[in-house]
Scaffold this motif. Structure first.
Motif, PDB file in Angstrom:
ATOM      1  N   ILE A  10      67.969 -28.031  50.286  1.00 43.85           N
ATOM      2  CA  ILE A  10      67.125 -26.845  50.059  1.00 43.85           C
ATOM      3  C   ILE A  10      66.446 -26.917  48.696  1.00 43.85           C
ATOM      4  CG2 ILE A  10      67.183 -24.351  49.657  1.00 43.85           C
ATOM      5  CD1 ILE A  10      69.356 -24.153  51.796  1.00 43.85           C
ATOM      6  N   LEU A  11      67.234 -27.260  47.661  1.00 47.53           N
ATOM      7  CA  LEU A  11      66.679 -27.304  46.309  1.00 47.53           C
ATOM      8  C   LEU A  11      65.635 -28.416  46.163  1.00 47.53           C
ATOM      9  CD1 LEU A  11      69.905 -26.691  44.182  1.00 47.53           C
ATOM     10  CD2 LEU A  11      68.032 -25.101  44.602  1.00 47.53           C
ATOM     11  N   ALA A  40      61.379 -23.988  43.153  1.00 47.86           N
ATOM     12  CA  ALA A  40      62.826 -24.140  43.001  1.00 47.86           C
ATOM     13  C   ALA A  40      63.530 -22.789  42.911  1.00 47.86           C
ATOM     14  CB  ALA A  40      63.146 -24.988  41.775  1.00 47.86           C
ATOM     15  N   TRP A  41      62.825 -21.788  42.393  1.00 53.79           N
ATOM     16  CA  TRP A  41      63.411 -20.440  42.300  1.00 53.79           C
ATOM     17  C   TRP A  41      63.821 -19.939  43.681  1.00 53.79           C
ATOM     18  CZ3 TRP A  41      61.394 -16.448  45.110  1.00 53.79           C
ATOM     19  CH2 TRP A  41      60.095 -16.619  45.605  1.00 53.79           C
ATOM     20  N   LEU A  42      63.002 -20.248  44.694  1.00 54.59           N
ATOM     21  CA  LEU A  42      63.325 -19.828  46.052  1.00 54.59           C
ATOM     22  C   LEU A  42      64.566 -20.558  46.558  1.00 54.59           C
ATOM     23  CD1 LEU A  42      62.630 -18.240  48.608  1.00 54.59           C
ATOM     24  CD2 LEU A  42      61.096 -20.119  49.270  1.00 54.59           C
ATOM     25  N   GLY A  43      64.669 -21.839  46.236  1.00 57.17           N
ATOM     26  CA  GLY A  43      65.835 -22.608  46.651  1.00 57.17           C
ATOM     27  C   GLY A  43      67.123 -22.047  46.080  1.00 57.17           C
ATOM     28  N   PHE A  44      67.115 -21.729  44.789  1.00 54.34           N
ATOM     29  CA  PHE A  44      68.320 -21.157  44.178  1.00 54.34           C
ATOM     30  C   PHE A  44      68.618 -19.767  44.734  1.00 54.34           C
ATOM     31  CE2 PHE A  44      67.722 -24.368  40.767  1.00 54.34           C
ATOM     32  CZ  PHE A  44      69.023 -24.848  40.729  1.00 54.34           C
ATOM     33  N   SER A  45      67.585 -18.981  44.969  1.00 56.63           N
ATOM     34  CA  SER A  45      67.801 -17.654  45.550  1.00 56.63           C
ATOM     35  C   SER A  45      68.442 -17.763  46.925  1.00 56.63           C
ATOM     36  CB  SER A  45      66.472 -16.897  45.651  1.00 56.63           C
ATOM     37  OG  SER A  45      65.976 -16.569  44.374  1.00 56.63           O
ATOM     38  N   LEU A  46      67.953 -18.698  47.735  1.00 63.30           N
ATOM     39  CA  LEU A  46      68.533 -18.912  49.071  1.00 63.30           C
ATOM     40  C   LEU A  46      69.966 -19.421  48.969  1.00 63.30           C
ATOM     41  CD1 LEU A  46      65.518 -20.563  50.968  1.00 63.30           C
ATOM     42  CD2 LEU A  46      66.497 -18.294  51.378  1.00 63.30           C
ATOM     43  N   LEU A  47      70.184 -20.363  48.060  1.00 69.69           N
ATOM     44  CA  LEU A  47      71.520 -20.946  47.907  1.00 69.69           C
ATOM     45  C   LEU A  47      72.553 -19.897  47.527  1.00 69.69           C
ATOM     46  CD1 LEU A  47      73.275 -23.512  47.781  1.00 69.69           C
ATOM     47  CD2 LEU A  47      72.562 -23.775  45.398  1.00 69.69           C
ATOM     48  N   ALA A  98      73.444 -26.866  37.037  1.00 72.30           N
ATOM     49  CA  ALA A  98      72.059 -27.124  37.446  1.00 72.30           C
ATOM     50  C   ALA A  98      71.236 -25.840  37.397  1.00 72.30           C
ATOM     51  CB  ALA A  98      72.036 -27.722  38.857  1.00 72.30           C
ATOM     52  N   TYR A  99      71.855 -24.729  37.778  1.00 72.20           N
ATOM     53  CA  TYR A  99      71.152 -23.449  37.771  1.00 72.20           C
ATOM     54  C   TYR A  99      70.837 -23.010  36.343  1.00 72.20           C
ATOM     55  CZ  TYR A  99      70.061 -18.609  39.107  1.00 72.20           C
ATOM     56  OH  TYR A  99      69.437 -17.412  39.308  1.00 72.20           O
ATOM     57  N   ALA A 100      71.805 -23.211  35.446  1.00 72.39           N
ATOM     58  CA  ALA A 100      71.572 -22.852  34.043  1.00 72.39           C
ATOM     59  C   ALA A 100      70.422 -23.669  33.466  1.00 72.39           C
ATOM     60  CB  ALA A 100      72.846 -23.075  33.224  1.00 72.39           C
ATOM     61  N   ILE A 101      70.332 -24.940  33.835  1.00 73.74           N
ATOM     62  CA  ILE A 101      69.227 -25.788  33.378  1.00 73.74           C
ATOM     63  C   ILE A 101      67.903 -25.256  33.917  1.00 73.74           C
ATOM     64  CG2 ILE A 101      68.221 -28.107  33.538  1.00 73.74           C
ATOM     65  CD1 ILE A 101      71.176 -29.128  33.712  1.00 73.74           C
ATOM     66  N   PHE A 102      67.894 -24.873  35.194  1.00 77.66           N
ATOM     67  CA  PHE A 102      66.676 -24.316  35.784  1.00 77.66           C
ATOM     68  C   PHE A 102      66.229 -23.057  35.054  1.00 77.66           C
ATOM     69  CE2 PHE A 102      65.127 -20.941  38.630  1.00 77.66           C
ATOM     70  CZ  PHE A 102      63.882 -21.482  38.973  1.00 77.66           C
ATOM     71  N   LEU A 103      67.186 -22.228  34.642  1.00 77.52           N
ATOM     72  CA  LEU A 103      66.856 -20.984  33.938  1.00 77.52           C
ATOM     73  C   LEU A 103      66.393 -21.243  32.513  1.00 77.52           C
ATOM     74  CD1 LEU A 103      69.767 -18.645  35.125  1.00 77.52           C
ATOM     75  CD2 LEU A 103      67.385 -18.593  35.885  1.00 77.52           C
ATOM     76  N   GLY A 104      66.512 -22.493  32.058  1.00 77.33           N
ATOM     77  CA  GLY A 104      66.032 -22.833  30.722  1.00 77.33           C
ATOM     78  C   GLY A 104      67.095 -22.800  29.646  1.00 77.33           C
ATOM     79  N   ALA A 105      68.362 -23.032  30.020  1.00 75.04           N
ATOM     80  CA  ALA A 105      69.442 -23.001  29.038  1.00 75.04           C
ATOM     81  C   ALA A 105      69.262 -24.109  28.008  1.00 75.04           C
ATOM     82  CB  ALA A 105      70.795 -23.156  29.741  1.00 75.04           C
ATOM     83  N   SER A 106      69.483 -23.777  26.755  1.00 78.39           N
ATOM     84  CA  SER A 106      69.473 -24.772  25.694  1.00 78.39           C
ATOM     85  C   SER A 106      70.772 -25.563  25.751  1.00 78.39           C
ATOM     86  CB  SER A 106      69.336 -24.096  24.333  1.00 78.39           C
ATOM     87  OG  SER A 106      70.500 -23.316  24.060  1.00 78.39           O
ATOM     88  N   LEU A 107      70.845 -26.670  24.981  1.00 79.91           N
ATOM     89  CA  LEU A 107      72.075 -27.462  24.963  1.00 79.91           C
ATOM     90  C   LEU A 107      73.245 -26.629  24.440  1.00 79.91           C
ATOM     91  CD1 LEU A 107      70.714 -30.904  23.683  1.00 79.91           C
ATOM     92  CD2 LEU A 107      71.321 -30.255  26.027  1.00 79.91           C
ATOM     93  N   GLY A 108      72.974 -25.779  23.462  1.00 75.86           N
ATOM     94  CA  GLY A 108      74.031 -24.912  22.949  1.00 75.86           C
ATOM     95  C   GLY A 108      74.510 -23.916  23.982  1.00 75.86           C
ATOM     96  N   GLN A 159      65.707 -37.491  35.457  1.00 76.92           N
ATOM     97  CA  GLN A 159      64.789 -36.886  36.430  1.00 76.92           C
ATOM     98  C   GLN A 159      65.260 -37.071  37.870  1.00 76.92           C
ATOM     99  OE1 GLN A 159      61.662 -35.061  35.647  1.00 76.92           O
ATOM    100  NE2 GLN A 159      62.974 -34.960  33.833  1.00 76.92           N
ATOM    101  N   PHE A 160      66.572 -36.930  38.091  1.00 76.96           N
ATOM    102  CA  PHE A 160      67.095 -36.977  39.458  1.00 76.96           C
ATOM    103  C   PHE A 160      66.544 -35.793  40.255  1.00 76.96           C
ATOM    104  CE2 PHE A 160      71.400 -39.394  38.976  1.00 76.96           C
ATOM    105  CZ  PHE A 160      70.699 -40.519  38.560  1.00 76.96           C
ATOM    106  N   SER A 161      66.294 -36.011  41.533  1.00 83.28           N
ATOM    107  CA  SER A 161      66.045 -34.876  42.419  1.00 83.28           C
ATOM    108  C   SER A 161      67.379 -34.154  42.628  1.00 83.28           C
ATOM    109  CB  SER A 161      65.492 -35.349  43.762  1.00 83.28           C
ATOM    110  OG  SER A 161      66.500 -36.026  44.503  1.00 83.28           O
ATOM    111  N   TYR A 162      67.312 -32.927  43.117  1.00 86.22           N
ATOM    112  CA  TYR A 162      68.562 -32.191  43.349  1.00 86.22           C
ATOM    113  C   TYR A 162      69.431 -32.896  44.389  1.00 86.22           C
ATOM    114  CZ  TYR A 162      66.869 -28.261  40.581  1.00 86.22           C
ATOM    115  OH  TYR A 162      66.435 -27.469  39.540  1.00 86.22           O
ATOM    116  N   PHE A 163      68.805 -33.553  45.362  1.00 89.21           N
ATOM    117  CA  PHE A 163      69.598 -34.238  46.375  1.00 89.21           C
ATOM    118  C   PHE A 163      70.271 -35.478  45.787  1.00 89.21           C
ATOM    119  CE2 PHE A 163      70.435 -36.537  50.370  1.00 89.21           C
ATOM    120  CZ  PHE A 163      71.041 -35.504  51.074  1.00 89.21           C
ATOM    121  N   GLU A 164      69.592 -36.188  44.899  1.00 87.29           N
ATOM    122  CA  GLU A 164      70.222 -37.319  44.215  1.00 87.29           C
ATOM    123  C   GLU A 164      71.376 -36.831  43.345  1.00 87.29           C
ATOM    124  OE1 GLU A 164      66.659 -40.593  43.583  1.00 87.29           O
ATOM    125  OE2 GLU A 164      66.687 -38.797  42.309  1.00 87.29           O
ATOM    126  N   PHE A 165      71.186 -35.685  42.712  1.00 86.06           N
ATOM    127  CA  PHE A 165      72.248 -35.080  41.913  1.00 86.06           C
ATOM    128  C   PHE A 165      73.467 -34.764  42.783  1.00 86.06           C
ATOM    129  CE2 PHE A 165      74.072 -30.938  40.505  1.00 86.06           C
ATOM    130  CZ  PHE A 165      74.649 -31.349  39.314  1.00 86.06           C
TER     131      PHE A 165
END
Length: 457
Positions: free
Chosen positions: A159-160, A169-176, A31-41, A254-260
């Protein structure tokens, strides 16, 4: 002895502290990699490269064992690991250029430190936990780990979701990741308080040469070779699709992080509650039958995601996945114990199988990344985009087919080994290292407890 009671108490506390970190790494990295903008590759690299370097680090740890004080080495690695996790949190706040590749590098270091620690930790715990208390001690440790991990998992999802709702969301990941790092720092402090009766292992010359020789001898065993290729092959085919379930849930659905988080918990919780069922089933019918049943269930899991995006349906799939993975993980661990030649070193067989699996996971994740990168163009070119709503479904279908081929290859080659008298489940496996909604519970062996009637096992 007072030092023993204190050390065992500290070990239980350390399980809770370190769980705040492992719950984050096992379930939020994708999930964090997706937030950072990771491509499928790049998602393939996120899964594969850290596993490969982790296996290499575990081999390196064998050599390091005789050069440092065991407790100080473990504590130092734990502190450095906490620093790495803290750096992951900082990435979310600063979002530097090439943040995804920096995260992959940090994930490599993270897995490296885990695997540097593990052999030393096993030896340490194997020495200090009295044999008669091992089952109860590690069962209790596992319960604490589970409760702490699930608590962090839920809190992290909350939190996320909250921070994402206000576009932070950046704050949520930083806190996590900060919470995870603080847990690991506390874990390092607790490890420092524990007593090690034999702080330094004796230096042994030619350890690498002997290890490679032992691996070569183990590989000559046909039953073990088929088993290892089966387990590693199945994990390879699972790795083709594993990074992309998070992508599908968070981006396509488009799940929320809590649904995820809830969808992952459906799998994780089912794994825990069905482990005992599979343990009793394998005692009656044998581990081979459980392996065959679950290896027929596991290929269907990615395919089930194609039929509906209803949230309750997704939860049901995840629960079904947990049921299958708990039986597969338990039966393959017990099967390895049963097929090793009498009087041989269980650690050699476990290490060889784990190393082979890590290499195969890397290959599978890389292949999955390539397939995902070109799947959209493939669907448009073939006209299948009218039937498949997401390019990721191509990856799921390929993973299903390849998992099925691995199962079909192994089933006629599997044998029912002569079952040895062995301890109860948690006395043999000793602890649940971690859990993942997609690839199952991680069981970590410590040593094999002995019975009076089986002294040499």
């Amino acid at each position: 002895m007072s030092w023993l009671r204190c050390t065992l108490r500290r070990s239980q506390q350390e399980a809770v502290a370190s769980s705040t970190m492992t719950a984050t790494s096992d379930n939020f990295f994708n999930a964090y990699a997706i937030f950072l903008g990771a491509s499928l590759g790049q998602m393939g690299w996120v899964t594969g490269l850290p596993q490969l370097f982790g296996a290499m680090a575990q081999l390196l740890s064998v050599w390091l064992a005789s050069h440092f004080s065991r407790r100080q080495f473990i504590v130092a690695c734990a502190v450095l690991q906490a620093v790495v996790v803290l750096a992951m949190g900082a990435l979310a706040a600063f979002r530097p250029e090439n943040a995804v590749w920096i995260f992959i590098g940090l994930a490599v270091l993270y897995q490296g430190f885990i695997n540097l620690i593990q052999p030393h930790w096993r030896a340490w715990m194997g020495m200090i936990v009295p044999q008669r208390r091992r089952g109860a001690f590690f069962a209790s440790r596992t319960r604490l780990t589970m409760m702490a991990s699930l608590s962090v998992f839920f809190v992290g999802g909350g939190i996320l979701t909250l921070t994402d709702s206000v576009q932070m969301a950046w704050l949520g990941f930083s806190l996590l990741f900060s919470i995870a790092a603080m847990g690991r720092f506390a874990s390092a402090w607790l490890l420092l308080q524990m007593h090690d009766p034999e702080p330094r292992e004796a230096k042994v010359s030619g350890v690498f040469t002997q290890t490679l020789y032992n691996f070569r001898q183990a590989w000559k065993d046909k039953t073990f070779r088929h088993y290892s290729l089966f387990v590693a092959g199945m994990q390879c085919m699972v790795a083709i699709s594993a990074p992309f379930f998070a992508v599908y849930m968070l981006e396509d659905l488009q799940f929320s992080y809590f649904e995820f988080v809830l969808s992952s918990v459906a799998s994780i919780f089912t794994q825990f509650i069905t482990l005992r069922f599979w343990g009793r089933f394998s005692d009656v019918y044998g581990n081979r039958l459980v392996m065959i049943i679950t290896s027929c269930l596991i290929p269907s899991l990615p395919l089930l995601w194609l039929f509906s995006d209803n949230y309750l349906y997704i939860l049901a799939i995840q629960a079904f996945a947990g049921f299958g993975w708990s039986g597969f993980t338990l039966s393959t661990a017990n099967y390895l114990y049963d097929i090793r030649p009498f009087r041989s070193d269980f650690a050699i067989y476990a290490a060889l199988q784990a190393g082979l699996s890590a290499g195969f996971v890397f290959v599978g994740a890389m292949v999955g990344g390539v397939i995902a990168s070109y799947s959209e163009a493939f669907l448009i070119w073939t006209g299948l985009d009218a039937w498949l709503s997401s390019p990721i479904f191509v990856v799921f279908i390929v993973s299903t087919v390849m998992r099925s081929l691995v199962a079909l290859w192994f089933i006629p080659r599997s044998v029912e080994p002569k079952t040895r008298p062995r301890p109860q489940l948690l006395t043999l496996i000793f602890r649940i290292r971690g859990f993942n909604a997609i690839s199952g519970v991680g069981l970590d062996w410590l040593t094999v407890a002995k019975k009076k009637r089986d002294k040499d096992n």
